[in-house]
Design an enzyme around this catalytic site. Structure first.
Site, PDB file in Angstrom:
ATOM      1  N   GLY A 154      -8.939  12.456  -8.828  1.00 39.80           N
ATOM      2  CA  GLY A 154      -9.802  11.344  -8.470  1.00 39.80           C
ATOM      3  C   GLY A 154     -10.226  10.358  -9.527  1.00 39.80           C
ATOM      4  O   GLY A 154     -10.799   9.324  -9.172  1.00 39.80           O
ATOM      5  N   GLU A 159      -6.641  18.123 -10.423  1.00 38.74           N
ATOM      6  CA  GLU A 159      -5.406  17.592  -9.822  1.00 38.74           C
ATOM      7  C   GLU A 159      -5.290  16.086 -10.007  1.00 38.74           C
ATOM      8  O   GLU A 159      -5.349  15.329  -9.030  1.00 38.74           O
ATOM      9  CB  GLU A 159      -5.402  17.913  -8.326  1.00 38.74           C
ATOM     10  CG  GLU A 159      -5.417  19.386  -8.022  1.00 38.74           C
ATOM     11  CD  GLU A 159      -5.615  19.657  -6.540  1.00 38.74           C
ATOM     12  OE1 GLU A 159      -6.134  18.789  -5.805  1.00 38.74           O
ATOM     13  OE2 GLU A 159      -5.250  20.748  -6.110  1.00 38.74           O
ATOM     14  N   CYS A 196       8.656 -10.060   7.100  1.00 38.37           N
ATOM     15  CA  CYS A 196       8.345 -10.946   8.218  1.00 38.37           C
ATOM     16  C   CYS A 196       6.989 -10.562   8.784  1.00 38.37           C
ATOM     17  O   CYS A 196       6.883  -9.990   9.872  1.00 38.37           O
ATOM     18  CB  CYS A 196       9.443 -10.807   9.264  1.00 38.37           C
ATOM     19  SG  CYS A 196       9.489 -12.217  10.327  1.00 38.37           S
TER      20      CYS A 196
END
Ligand code: LLP
Length: 437
Positions: free
Chosen positions: A248, A290, A366
């Site tokens: 984080g 992590e 597009c």
């Protein structure tokens, strides 16, 4: 420059880790993802050193490979001694295919299929981070069939709001992930897991959110998790050997974003955790973190070629590039900010040197929402053929790329010691049609 691996050479070209991005664009074509291997390794070492020093030798960072997943990344992680967080059979396959030591792989996701679980066990996955009862039951059943005892962490939600954008906030009680401590569901699922004979409960996991700058998020999360561990010890006599605090840490996409001193932050969290453990009469568990974004984001940038330059007097200006939301959907999805400049004119101070041009840098899909960034300031004479660089694209760009409009994905070129090599080849139209019958 927003990151120390970026510089400008005497020709005014943007360089990353000493390599001229204009020359790389010429050699490999555009759009082009460029990643600085040395920076990735440095970022890994920041975590490895800080965690081992602060938490002791049992601690280990796990690279959250959802941030950028391809074979070479897992080779680098293996060499650096990192663990990894994987979230699908595809990531398990990629890691396993290059000989990543799978006992250091932690399998996340809130909905692993039986096929995922079985395949990961066959690859020797170290841990499942189990999210719910259905998964625990499936792991128990499949492990029994295979004659295994499977290591598992339980994912819990500590009930913290990390103040980031909604799509990446995961630690609140109403999250789709994990079991909430506040509602008693975390305790109930722990008691359940402890009764399973093919599940070896190794501890708990939480992940509060991503792109987080509040420095006390890990402090608050670890405090709540340690109190939970102490409670479970008191009631069930079970002491969790591992605590995984998730990822984080935020990164700087703009010069105005703060720079987080990760090592200092880890030291602060470790000191607080040791104090808390002493107060609770607990041994410090083996700590996992992590990091994804903070390992790869600032190691990457993307180079495009400008095409159409459109001026609508009194309204808006556009510069279209030869990529877009297919290689970087993050503005379209989250309104994410990025620093954008001309790679071939990087020494110019556009605002000081002459007339500027405020524009939206858009892609070639597009779709009107195909925007890479708005309110970008470029020189007024920006023209077809200029090279547009978007900085800090190493995380969640290649990983989230798509073939919308049948646009082939750009290659990933790595730079190590100033030399470049291809880590992921450019897709061709044939690649895009590969599975069409
Ligand atoms: N661990 C778990 C369980 C996670 O869910 C995540 C990110 C991480 C670790 C790594 O977090 P990091 O250190 O990278 O902040 N696509 C979004 C980001 C989604 C993050 C999902 N989970 C984006 O582009 O911002």
């Amino acid at each position: 420059m927003i990151c120390s691996n970026l510089s400008v050479n005497p020709q005014g070209h943007l360089c990353i880790n000493g390599a001229d991005t204009v020359a790389l664009a010429k050699q490999y074509g555009t759009p082009l993802y460029i990643m600085d291997e040395d920076r990735i390794r440095e970022n890994c070492r920041t975590y490895l050193t800080a965690m081992k020093e602060a938490f002791g030798d049992t601690a280990c960072p796990l690279y959250a490979s959802k941030a950028a997943s391809f074979r070479q990344i897992y080779r680098i992680m293996k060499e650096e001694g990192m663990g990894v967080d994987v979230v699908s059979s595809g990531e398990v396959y990629t890691a396993h295919s290059v000989g990543f030591p799978m006992e250091k792989a932690y399998f996340h996701s809130n909905n692993k299929t039986d096929a995922d679980i079985s395949y990961a066990m066959d690859c020797g996955i170290g841990y499942f981070v189990a999210d719910n009862y259905e998964e625990l039951d499936a792991v128990e059943r499949i492990a029994a069939e295979k004659g295994l005892r499977q290591k598992v962490l339980l994912r819990l939600t500590p009930g913290i709001d990390p103040h980031t954008y909604a799509a990446v906030a995961t630690g609140k009680v109403d999250s789709k992930f994990g079991s909430a401590i506040e509602t008693g569901q975390a305790e109930a699922i722990t008691a359940y897991a402890l009764r399973l004979s093919h599940v070896e409960l190794m501890g708990f996991h939480c992940h509060v959110g991503s792109q987080v700058f509040d420095s006390d998020v890990f402090l608050r999360a670890s405090e709540i998790m340690l109190e939970f561990i102490a409670h479970i010890k008191a009631v069930y006599g079970y002491t969790a050997p591992e605590l995984d605090l998730g990822g984080g840490y935020g990164v700087r996409y703009l010069a105005s974003h703060p720079e987080i001193d990760i090592a200092a932050n880890i030291r602060e969290v470790a000191a607080a955790m040791k104090e808390k453990c002493a107060a609770l009469g607990l041994e410090l568990p083996a700590v996992r973190m992590e990091p994804g974004r903070s390992i790869v984001a600032d190691a990457g940038l993307t180079v495009y070629t400008a095409g159409t330059v459109k001026r609508i007097p009194g309204y808006k200006n556009y510069v279209s590039v030869d990529g877009g939301m297919t290689d970087n959907p993050r503005f379209a999805l989250y309104g994410s900010p990025y620093t954008v400049l001309l790679a071939n004119r990087a020494s110019e101070d556009y605002e000081k040197d002459g007339e500027t041009f405020t524009c939206s840098v858009v892609g070639r899909c597009c779709e009107s929402g195909d925007i890479l960034q708005e309110n970008v300031i470029l020189p007024a004479n920006v023209t077809r053929g200029d090279l547009v660089a978007v900085l800090t694209t190493g995380a969640y760009n290649y990983a989230m790329s798509s073939n919308y409009n049948r646009i082939p994905k750009p290659p990933v070129v790595m730079v190590k010691d100033g030399e470049s090599y291809v880590a992921v080849k450019r897709e061709t139209p044939e690649d895009v049609c590969r599975n069409d019958l």
